[in-house]
Design a protein around this motif. Structure first.
Motif, PDB file in Angstrom:
ATOM      1  N   SER A  76    -120.175  46.756 -53.997  1.00  0.00           N
ATOM      2  CA  SER A  76    -121.103  46.565 -55.105  1.00  0.00           C
ATOM      3  C   SER A  76    -121.535  45.106 -55.119  1.00  0.00           C
ATOM      4  N   THR A  77    -122.537  44.798 -55.904  1.00  0.00           N
ATOM      5  CA  THR A  77    -122.993  43.412 -56.001  1.00  0.00           C
ATOM      6  C   THR A  77    -121.842  42.524 -56.471  1.00  0.00           C
ATOM      7  N   GLY A  78    -121.619  41.455 -55.725  1.00  0.00           N
ATOM      8  CA  GLY A  78    -120.523  40.549 -56.045  1.00  0.00           C
ATOM      9  C   GLY A  78    -119.261  40.801 -55.236  1.00  0.00           C
ATOM     10  N   SER A  79    -119.191  41.921 -54.499  1.00  0.00           N
ATOM     11  CA  SER A  79    -118.002  42.216 -53.693  1.00  0.00           C
ATOM     12  C   SER A  79    -117.811  41.166 -52.603  1.00  0.00           C
ATOM     13  N   PRO A  80    -116.573  40.712 -52.382  1.00  0.00           N
ATOM     14  CA  PRO A  80    -116.306  39.816 -51.257  1.00  0.00           C
ATOM     15  C   PRO A  80    -116.185  40.624 -49.978  1.00  0.00           C
ATOM     16  N   VAL A  81    -116.645  40.063 -48.859  1.00  0.00           N
ATOM     17  CA  VAL A  81    -116.575  40.748 -47.565  1.00  0.00           C
ATOM     18  C   VAL A  81    -116.147  39.762 -46.480  1.00  0.00           C
ATOM     19  N   ASN A  82    -115.366  40.262 -45.519  1.00  0.00           N
ATOM     20  CA  ASN A  82    -114.989  39.459 -44.363  1.00  0.00           C
ATOM     21  C   ASN A  82    -116.167  39.343 -43.406  1.00  0.00           C
ATOM     22  N   LEU A  83    -116.387  38.137 -42.864  1.00  0.00           N
ATOM     23  CA  LEU A  83    -117.498  37.903 -41.939  1.00  0.00           C
ATOM     24  C   LEU A  83    -117.001  37.245 -40.657  1.00  0.00           C
ATOM     25  N   GLU A  84    -117.522  37.723 -39.531  1.00  0.00           N
ATOM     26  CA  GLU A  84    -117.245  37.099 -38.236  1.00  0.00           C
ATOM     27  C   GLU A  84    -118.456  37.260 -37.335  1.00  0.00           C
ATOM     28  N   ARG A  85    -118.891  36.156 -36.711  1.00  0.00           N
ATOM     29  CA  ARG A  85    -119.947  36.244 -35.713  1.00  0.00           C
ATOM     30  C   ARG A  85    -119.395  36.811 -34.406  1.00  0.00           C
ATOM     31  N   ALA A  86    -120.290  37.381 -33.592  1.00  0.00           N
ATOM     32  CA  ALA A  86    -119.876  37.845 -32.275  1.00  0.00           C
ATOM     33  C   ALA A  86    -119.320  36.668 -31.483  1.00  0.00           C
ATOM     34  N   MET A  87    -118.350  36.956 -30.626  1.00  0.00           N
ATOM     35  CA  MET A  87    -117.678  35.911 -29.853  1.00  0.00           C
ATOM     36  C   MET A  87    -118.638  35.271 -28.866  1.00  0.00           C
ATOM     37  N   ALA A  88    -118.656  33.950 -28.853  1.00  0.00           N
ATOM     38  CA  ALA A  88    -119.480  33.220 -27.895  1.00  0.00           C
ATOM     39  C   ALA A  88    -118.779  33.170 -26.541  1.00  0.00           C
ATOM     40  N   ALA A  89    -119.563  33.215 -25.452  1.00  0.00           N
ATOM     41  CA  ALA A  89    -118.982  33.090 -24.113  1.00  0.00           C
ATOM     42  C   ALA A  89    -118.268  31.746 -24.010  1.00  0.00           C
ATOM     43  N   GLY A  90    -117.039  31.781 -23.544  1.00  0.00           N
ATOM     44  CA  GLY A  90    -116.269  30.546 -23.429  1.00  0.00           C
ATOM     45  C   GLY A  90    -115.523  30.175 -24.689  1.00  0.00           C
ATOM     46  N   GLY A  91    -115.659  31.002 -25.751  1.00  0.00           N
ATOM     47  CA  GLY A  91    -114.956  30.716 -26.995  1.00  0.00           C
ATOM     48  C   GLY A  91    -113.484  31.086 -26.906  1.00  0.00           C
ATOM     49  N   ARG A  92    -112.699  30.603 -27.871  1.00  0.00           N
ATOM     50  CA  ARG A  92    -111.284  30.927 -27.904  1.00  0.00           C
ATOM     51  C   ARG A  92    -111.092  32.388 -28.301  1.00  0.00           C
ATOM     52  N   PHE A  93    -110.169  33.049 -27.611  1.00  0.00           N
ATOM     53  CA  PHE A  93    -109.875  34.453 -27.890  1.00  0.00           C
ATOM     54  C   PHE A  93    -108.645  34.493 -28.788  1.00  0.00           C
TER      55      PHE A  93
END
Length: 226
Positions: A76-93
């Motif tokens: 609903s409006t105001g709900s908190p949500v987890n966010l993550e961008r797609a992994m970048a090449a060469g990024g830490r796994f």
């Protein structure tokens, strides 16, 4: 592809529904640093495509299949949500391979403090996904890469450290709440290779030649897997 390491907690700003289709606008900061149209951002573990954005929010479409398989419909409006961008090449796994493709929703059955941790027991709504959930293996809950503590015939548990609790929406979750679940994709691929009816092992490869459709112990030994 994602790793299950949450970058920030966003806030649901607007929800437009039309049947089982949704358009979500989410307030964010960190994931907007280098955002482009068409980028993938995981929202509570669901891989969604950015269709528009401004300096403080982004918008995504939710198709009916995603609506039916995830907990996004309960936001609903105001709900908190987890966010993550797609992994970048060469990024830490930092976590494990996360596709952002939810296998099942689940219900939190209990939330129990244990010294500096909190143990969550979760029951998947699709009990069949438990075959992919093993003690000390990986599981994704609302996009968070976590380690399974134990399992039984209907549930599994995870133990959450204070940092993860503080940096994700799990801080708000309680018994009875619904979460998105994604099992480790490696187990699903192995199962498919071992049970695909049109494949047979020949010359070190699994080929569609109308054989028994099983990877045998002899094949695994012959090719150095055992």
């Amino acid at each position: 592809m994602f790793t299950g390491i949450i970058e920030e907690i966003g806030t649901m700003r607007r929800i437009a529904r039309s049947g089982q289709a949704m358009v979500l606008t989410i307030g964010a900061r960190r994931v907007l640093d280098d955002v482009k149209l068409g980028d993938s951002i995981a929202v509570n573990g669901v891989c969604l495509t950015v269709v528009s954005f401004d300096e403080s929010s982004f918008t995504v479409d939710v198709m009916p299949e995603t609506f039916r398989r995830t907990n996004l419909e309960r936001l609903s409006t105001g709900s908190p949500v987890n966010l993550e961008r797609a992994m970048a090449a060469g990024g830490r796994f930092g976590g494990h391979i996360v596709q952002g493709h939810v296998d099942s929703t689940g219900t939190i059955k209990s939330r129990t403090p244990e010294e500096n941790a909190v143990v969550f027991r979760v029951e998947p709504h699709d009990a069949g996904m438990l075959k992919y959930v093993i003690p000390h293996g990986s599981i994704t809950i609302d996009g968070i890469s976590l380690t399974v503590v134990d399992t039984d015939d209907a549930t599994f548990t995870v133990s959450i450290i204070p940092h993860t609790l503080a940096e994700t929406v799990l801080q708000h979750k309680k018994a009875g709440d619904e979460v998105n679940l994604e099992a480790d994709v490696l187990g699903k691929y192995i199962e498919r290779l071992m049970t695909y009816p049109g494949a047979t092992a020949q010359h070190g490869q699994v080929r569609g030649r109308g054989g028994s459709g099983r990877l045998t112990e002899a094949f695994l030994q012959e090719n150095g897997f055992m």
